[in-house]
Design a protein around this motif. Structure first.
Motif, PDB file in Angstrom:
ATOM      1  N   THR A  85       0.825  -1.211   0.000  1.00 22.95           N
ATOM      2  CA  THR A  85       0.000   0.000   0.000  1.00 22.95           C
ATOM      3  C   THR A  85       0.857   1.258   0.000  1.00 22.95           C
ATOM      4  OG1 THR A  85      -0.210  -0.040   2.426  1.00 22.95           O
ATOM      5  CG2 THR A  85      -1.965  -1.096   1.139  1.00 22.95           C
ATOM      6  N   GLY A  86       2.144   1.122   0.289  1.00 22.87           N
ATOM      7  CA  GLY A  86       3.064   2.253   0.203  1.00 22.87           C
ATOM      8  C   GLY A  86       3.361   2.676  -1.219  1.00 22.87           C
ATOM      9  N   TYR A  87       2.858   1.929  -2.197  1.00 27.46           N
ATOM     10  CA  TYR A  87       3.017   2.287  -3.597  1.00 27.46           C
ATOM     11  C   TYR A  87       1.750   2.901  -4.184  1.00 27.46           C
ATOM     12  CZ  TYR A  87       7.574   0.102  -3.728  1.00 27.46           C
ATOM     13  OH  TYR A  87       8.902  -0.186  -3.496  1.00 27.46           O
ATOM     14  N   THR A  88       0.904   3.433  -3.331  1.00 22.05           N
ATOM     15  CA  THR A  88      -0.277   4.143  -3.809  1.00 22.05           C
ATOM     16  C   THR A  88       0.150   5.477  -4.417  1.00 22.05           C
ATOM     17  OG1 THR A  88      -1.551   3.147  -2.012  1.00 22.05           O
ATOM     18  CG2 THR A  88      -2.545   5.020  -3.165  1.00 22.05           C
ATOM     19  N   TRP A  89      -0.397   5.793  -5.595  1.00 21.85           N
ATOM     20  CA  TRP A  89      -0.095   7.069  -6.238  1.00 21.85           C
ATOM     21  C   TRP A  89      -0.992   8.125  -5.608  1.00 21.85           C
ATOM     22  CZ3 TRP A  89       1.744   6.931 -11.904  1.00 21.85           C
ATOM     23  CH2 TRP A  89       2.326   8.160 -12.257  1.00 21.85           C
ATOM     24  N   LEU A  90      -0.410   8.927  -4.736  1.00 16.36           N
ATOM     25  CA  LEU A  90      -1.147   9.892  -3.941  1.00 16.36           C
ATOM     26  C   LEU A  90      -1.376  11.202  -4.675  1.00 16.36           C
ATOM     27  CD1 LEU A  90       0.849   9.542  -0.580  1.00 16.36           C
ATOM     28  CD2 LEU A  90      -1.154   8.220  -1.315  1.00 16.36           C
ATOM     29  N   GLY A  91      -2.420  11.923  -4.242  1.00 15.42           N
ATOM     30  CA  GLY A  91      -2.538  13.323  -4.625  1.00 15.42           C
ATOM     31  C   GLY A  91      -1.527  14.144  -3.854  1.00 15.42           C
ATOM     32  N   GLY A  92      -1.330  13.765  -2.587  1.00 17.11           N
ATOM     33  CA  GLY A  92      -0.288  14.363  -1.771  1.00 17.11           C
ATOM     34  C   GLY A  92      -0.703  15.625  -1.035  1.00 17.11           C
ATOM     35  N   ASP A  93      -1.742  16.298  -1.519  1.00 17.97           N
ATOM     36  CA  ASP A  93      -2.275  17.480  -0.833  1.00 17.97           C
ATOM     37  C   ASP A  93      -3.797  17.380  -0.843  1.00 17.97           C
ATOM     38  OD1 ASP A  93      -2.490  19.877   0.493  1.00 17.97           O
ATOM     39  OD2 ASP A  93      -2.191  21.119  -1.280  1.00 17.97           O
ATOM     40  N   THR A  94      -4.279  16.276  -0.306  1.00 21.57           N
ATOM     41  CA  THR A  94      -5.686  15.922  -0.437  1.00 21.57           C
ATOM     42  C   THR A  94      -6.509  16.539   0.689  1.00 21.57           C
ATOM     43  OG1 THR A  94      -4.970  13.863  -1.480  1.00 21.57           O
ATOM     44  CG2 THR A  94      -7.263  13.987  -0.808  1.00 21.57           C
ATOM     45  N   HIS A  95      -6.732  17.846   0.604  1.00 18.25           N
ATOM     46  CA  HIS A  95      -7.636  18.484   1.557  1.00 18.25           C
ATOM     47  C   HIS A  95      -8.975  18.750   0.875  1.00 18.25           C
ATOM     48  CE1 HIS A  95      -7.165  22.467  -0.283  1.00 18.25           C
ATOM     49  NE2 HIS A  95      -5.862  22.293  -0.280  1.00 18.25           N
ATOM     50  N   ILE A  96      -9.969  19.096   1.663  1.00 18.44           N
ATOM     51  CA  ILE A  96     -11.341  19.192   1.149  1.00 18.44           C
ATOM     52  C   ILE A  96     -11.490  20.255   0.079  1.00 18.44           C
ATOM     53  CG2 ILE A  96     -12.065  20.781   2.992  1.00 18.44           C
ATOM     54  CD1 ILE A  96     -14.760  19.267   3.015  1.00 18.44           C
ATOM     55  N   GLY A  97     -10.642  21.275   0.090  1.00 17.91           N
ATOM     56  CA  GLY A  97     -10.716  22.315  -0.924  1.00 17.91           C
ATOM     57  C   GLY A  97     -10.163  21.910  -2.272  1.00 17.91           C
ATOM     58  N   ASN A  98      -9.539  20.742  -2.355  1.00 14.47           N
ATOM     59  CA  ASN A  98      -8.954  20.279  -3.606  1.00 14.47           C
ATOM     60  C   ASN A  98      -9.820  19.243  -4.312  1.00 14.47           C
ATOM     61  OD1 ASN A  98      -6.723  21.901  -3.902  1.00 14.47           O
ATOM     62  ND2 ASN A  98      -5.328  20.533  -2.809  1.00 14.47           N
ATOM     63  N   PHE A  99     -11.121  19.289  -4.068  1.00 10.62           N
ATOM     64  CA  PHE A  99     -12.083  18.480  -4.803  1.00 10.62           C
ATOM     65  C   PHE A  99     -13.021  19.418  -5.539  1.00 10.62           C
ATOM     66  CE2 PHE A  99     -10.579  15.676  -1.570  1.00 10.62           C
ATOM     67  CZ  PHE A  99     -10.727  14.377  -2.041  1.00 10.62           C
ATOM     68  N   GLY A 100     -13.491  18.994  -6.700  1.00 12.63           N
ATOM     69  CA  GLY A 100     -14.416  19.831  -7.440  1.00 12.63           C
ATOM     70  C   GLY A 100     -14.927  19.119  -8.675  1.00 12.63           C
ATOM     71  N   SER A 101     -15.650  19.857  -9.497  1.00  9.67           N
ATOM     72  CA  SER A 101     -16.186  19.268 -10.719  1.00  9.67           C
ATOM     73  C   SER A 101     -15.533  19.900 -11.933  1.00  9.67           C
ATOM     74  CB  SER A 101     -17.707  19.425 -10.786  1.00  9.67           C
ATOM     75  OG  SER A 101     -18.087  20.714 -11.215  1.00  9.67           O
ATOM     76  N   ASN A 102     -15.518  19.144 -13.024  1.00 10.01           N
ATOM     77  CA  ASN A 102     -14.964  19.625 -14.277  1.00 10.01           C
ATOM     78  C   ASN A 102     -15.521  18.774 -15.399  1.00 10.01           C
ATOM     79  OD1 ASN A 102     -13.440  21.144 -16.061  1.00 10.01           O
ATOM     80  ND2 ASN A 102     -11.498  20.797 -15.013  1.00 10.01           N
ATOM     81  N   ARG A 103     -15.453  19.280 -16.599  1.00  5.60           N
ATOM     82  CA  ARG A 103     -15.881  18.518 -17.778  1.00  5.60           C
ATOM     83  C   ARG A 103     -14.716  17.672 -18.250  1.00  5.60           C
ATOM     84  NH1 ARG A 103     -18.770  21.550 -22.778  1.00  5.60           N
ATOM     85  NH2 ARG A 103     -20.264  21.944 -21.090  1.00  5.60           N
ATOM     86  N   ASP A 104     -14.918  16.355 -18.378  1.00 10.07           N
ATOM     87  CA  ASP A 104     -13.834  15.506 -18.858  1.00 10.07           C
ATOM     88  C   ASP A 104     -13.741  15.597 -20.372  1.00 10.07           C
ATOM     89  OD1 ASP A 104     -15.705  13.779 -20.011  1.00 10.07           O
ATOM     90  OD2 ASP A 104     -15.433  12.183 -18.538  1.00 10.07           O
ATOM     91  N   SER A 105     -12.763  14.917 -20.939  1.00  8.53           N
ATOM     92  CA  SER A 105     -12.510  15.065 -22.368  1.00  8.53           C
ATOM     93  C   SER A 105     -13.600  14.463 -23.241  1.00  8.53           C
ATOM     94  CB  SER A 105     -11.153  14.435 -22.729  1.00  8.53           C
ATOM     95  OG  SER A 105     -11.156  13.046 -22.447  1.00  8.53           O
ATOM     96  N   SER A 106     -14.526  13.708 -22.622  1.00  5.98           N
ATOM     97  CA  SER A 106     -15.663  13.176 -23.382  1.00  5.98           C
ATOM     98  C   SER A 106     -16.870  14.105 -23.312  1.00  5.98           C
ATOM     99  CB  SER A 106     -16.054  11.790 -22.849  1.00  5.98           C
ATOM    100  OG  SER A 106     -16.745  11.896 -21.612  1.00  5.98           O
ATOM    101  N   GLY A 107     -16.751  15.187 -22.518  1.00  4.28           N
ATOM    102  CA  GLY A 107     -17.843  16.143 -22.400  1.00  4.28           C
ATOM    103  C   GLY A 107     -18.745  15.917 -21.207  1.00  4.28           C
ATOM    104  N   THR A 108     -18.372  15.023 -20.290  1.00 15.57           N
ATOM    105  CA  THR A 108     -19.179  14.730 -19.108  1.00 15.57           C
ATOM    106  C   THR A 108     -18.697  15.544 -17.922  1.00 15.57           C
ATOM    107  OG1 THR A 108     -19.543  12.463 -19.872  1.00 15.57           O
ATOM    108  CG2 THR A 108     -19.984  12.905 -17.548  1.00 15.57           C
ATOM    109  N   GLN A 109     -19.608  16.189 -17.195  1.00 13.67           N
ATOM    110  CA  GLN A 109     -19.259  16.939 -15.991  1.00 13.67           C
ATOM    111  C   GLN A 109     -19.180  15.963 -14.824  1.00 13.67           C
ATOM    112  OE1 GLN A 109     -18.799  20.289 -16.378  1.00 13.67           O
ATOM    113  NE2 GLN A 109     -18.149  20.703 -14.281  1.00 13.67           N
TER     114      GLN A 109
END
Length: 450
Positions: A85-109
């Motif tokens: 589990t030490g090989y998990t690819w982390l975000g590294g700064d995973t606080h609540i303000g670093n989540f959100g929505s965006n449109r992906d490359s297929s056009g889905t929000q």
């Protein structure tokens, strides 16, 4: 009996892993050392950063991921980890303000993790701990009672573990996304708000028409660059274009640079790093479909300082901007096709689209007891999705394990893990508050902080 007693003692130690203490000199030195590297190139943003961090313990926490990771190197590890589990690819700064929505490359929000600057390999629990502590600090700032925050933390952890368990052995992580139809509350509102945005509104915010040409506005936060810098950034575009897979590249004219500004005042933790906005031609010569690309200086991440070598520099072509771009591509489905990297003026840069549809979660909307708990389910699921995607499914030469399987196998008691994580988070939130108080005192005393 001795073995049982040792296990019990270890469990107690892990559940109460951090006794907060006053450490003003150490904290001030950490802040100064980290930020001083940017003082010669972007002192204006550093002044903004220090003033912002003085505003509250949560804002201080957002600006000091490097302090948090230093503590992860010295505080007791979770009982529910393993070598794998030490090989998990982390975000590294995973606080609540670093989540959100965006449109992906297929056009889905979609709602997902949204910051990748600190991406690196490490223990999955570091992301969970950082998120849980941020939920306490932000929740208290919003007037939420600790009992309700604890409920939300338990919900977040449970959702993370349940989703990892669901991913184990199925490959469902390759298609799972949080959308309007499978979310509710503040998260669904974040998705809807992002979907209602438009390219024209983004261009109106940052640009203007000068005759028949579109150019950036000049404001206190959009600053013209020198001729030498302008030329260096334009010349770096060939490297950026080549960093994008050939199958995802647009016609060369798409990347024509029409104007450049330095962007000041964005973010908290990233303040001090050079940030530029580049206005590109986009898909046609019309000024209505111009594209803004953000170009942000990248340096070695906070996780790397305590886990150096876990992610070999050769895996990201020895360019920290590529490390950030690879983290984004690893952790998202249908990732931004403009994500890439380059070098300019001897510095590494990460580039991605300044998306018209990007919307951060509104933390002020989580101001009554039930709202953080509703959002917590989706926070846990979004983090599980990021971790599970960024394992052998993305690049087995970097992470050779199925992380969803390894995490699920490591957590032998969900209830005990929830207690361990919540206890750690409250202890560490107390430490953050003490550190913030020391920082504010040093700032008020005129102590150099960068």
């Amino acid at each position: 009996m001795k073995k049982i007693a040792l296990l019990v003692a270890s469990a107690v130690l892990a559940m109460h892993a951090h006794a907060a203490s006053s450490r003003p000199s150490w904290v001030v030195n950490q802040v100064y050392t980290y930020n001083h590297q940017f003082a010669a190139t972007n002192s204006a943003d550093l002044a903004t950063k220090m003033s912002t961090m003085a505003g509250s313990p949560f804002l201080f926490y957002r600006g000091t991921d490097h302090v948090f990771m230093q503590d992860m190197a010295t505080l007791p590890a979770s009982l529910y980890t393993s070598v794998q589990t030490g090989y998990t690819w982390l975000g590294g700064d995973t606080h609540i303000g670093n989540f959100g929505s965006n449109r992906d490359s297929s056009g889905t929000q979609v709602f997902a993790v949204g910051d990748f600057d600190e991406g690196y390999l490490g223990q999955y629990v570091w992301d969970l701990r950082r998120l849980a502590v941020s939920m306490i600090l932000a929740g208290r700032e919003n007037g939420i009672a600790d009992a309700d925050i604890t409920t939300a933390i338990n919900t977040m952890v449970g959702a993370y573990l349940d989703k990892m368990d669901a991913f184990k052995g199925t490959g469902d992580e390759l298609t799972f996304q949080l959308k309007n139809g499978n979310t509710s509350g503040a998260v669904q509102d974040t998705i809807s708000a992002g979907a209602s945005d438009s390219r024209s509104s983004l261009l109106s915010k940052y640009t203007q028409l000068n005759g028949s040409a579109r150019v950036f506005q000049t404001t206190s936060q959009l600053v013209p660059v020198s001729g030498a810098t302008y030329t260096a950034l334009v010349n770096s575009m060939s490297g950026y274009i080549n960093s994008i897979a050939a199958s995802k590249q647009y016609a060369a004219s798409y990347y024509t640079v029409k104007d450049i500004r330095q962007k000041l005042g964005s973010g908290v933790g990233s303040l001090g790093k050079l940030r530029y906005y580049l206005l590109l031609e986009g898909p046609s010569s019309s000024t209505s479909d111009d594209v803004i690309v953000e170009m942000r200086q990248s340096v070695s991440g906070a996780v790397a300082t305590i886990n150096n070598g876990k992610l070999p520099a050769s895996s990201y072509a020895y360019n920290e901007g590529n490390r950030v771009a690879r983290t984004l591509k690893a952790q998202l489905i249908n990732a931004d096709v403009l994500a890439g990297y380059t070098s300019a003026n001897g510095m590494a840069f990460f580039l991605h689209e300044k998306s018209p549809w990007q919307q951060d979660i509104d933390l002020a909307a989580l101001s009554t007891a039930g709202k953080p708990n509703t959002a917590a389910t989706y926070l846990g699921q979004a983090l599980a999705s990021a971790h599970a995607l960024a394992d052998q499914d993305y690049d087995a030469t970097v992470v050779s394990y199925s992380i969803d399987k390894q995490v699920t196998d490591a957590v032998t008691s969900k209830s005990s893990f929830k207690s361990e994580l919540a206890n750690f988070a409250y202890d560490y939130a107390t430490q953050v508050t003490l550190d913030w108080q020391a920082f504010v005192a040093a700032k008020n005393a005129g102590t150099p902080l960068y």
